[in-house]
Design an enzyme around this catalytic site. Sequence first.
Site, PDB file in Angstrom:
ATOM      1  N   CYS A 102       0.043   3.886   2.610  1.00 47.67           N
ATOM      2  CA  CYS A 102       0.480   3.400   3.927  1.00 47.67           C
ATOM      3  C   CYS A 102       1.946   3.756   4.154  1.00 47.67           C
ATOM      4  O   CYS A 102       2.326   4.207   5.236  1.00 47.67           O
ATOM      5  CB  CYS A 102       0.306   1.890   4.033  1.00 47.67           C
ATOM      6  SG  CYS A 102      -1.392   1.308   3.898  1.00 47.67           S
ATOM      7  N   CYS A 162       0.829  -1.210   0.000  1.00 46.35           N
ATOM      8  CA  CYS A 162       0.000   0.000   0.000  1.00 46.35           C
ATOM      9  C   CYS A 162       0.864   1.261   0.000  1.00 46.35           C
ATOM     10  O   CYS A 162       1.510   1.576   0.992  1.00 46.35           O
ATOM     11  CB  CYS A 162      -0.901  -0.046   1.234  1.00 46.35           C
ATOM     12  SG  CYS A 162      -1.766   1.476   1.619  1.00 46.35           S
TER      13      CYS A 162
END
Length: 108
Positions: A35, A32
């Site tokens: 993230c 991600c």
Amino acid sequence: MSDLKAVTDASFEEDVLKASKPVLVDFWAEWCGPCRALTPELEKLAAAHEDKIEVVKVNVDENPAIAAKYGITSIPAVFAFKDGEKVHTSIGAKPQPALEQEFSDLLS
């Protein structure tokens, strides 16, 4: 690699729910991009407010039980826990000042 503590399905209760101060839990995954962008912002937040909160990370791919328990469908998701209860949710990558504003009730 992050300086933030990694929490697992097995350690979640002890590390988060039974913590003596509020805990921000970053639900994330290796693949991600947002993230990865959020991690340094959370590290700055943790360093700036280490006396008031703890910031930890839960890899949703490696810890599916806790992610399922809290209904994680979008990451990054930062959940705030206080006294064993979820008290706030923040979805998406944000800079440290925005995080401080969102979680200001736990930082004052």
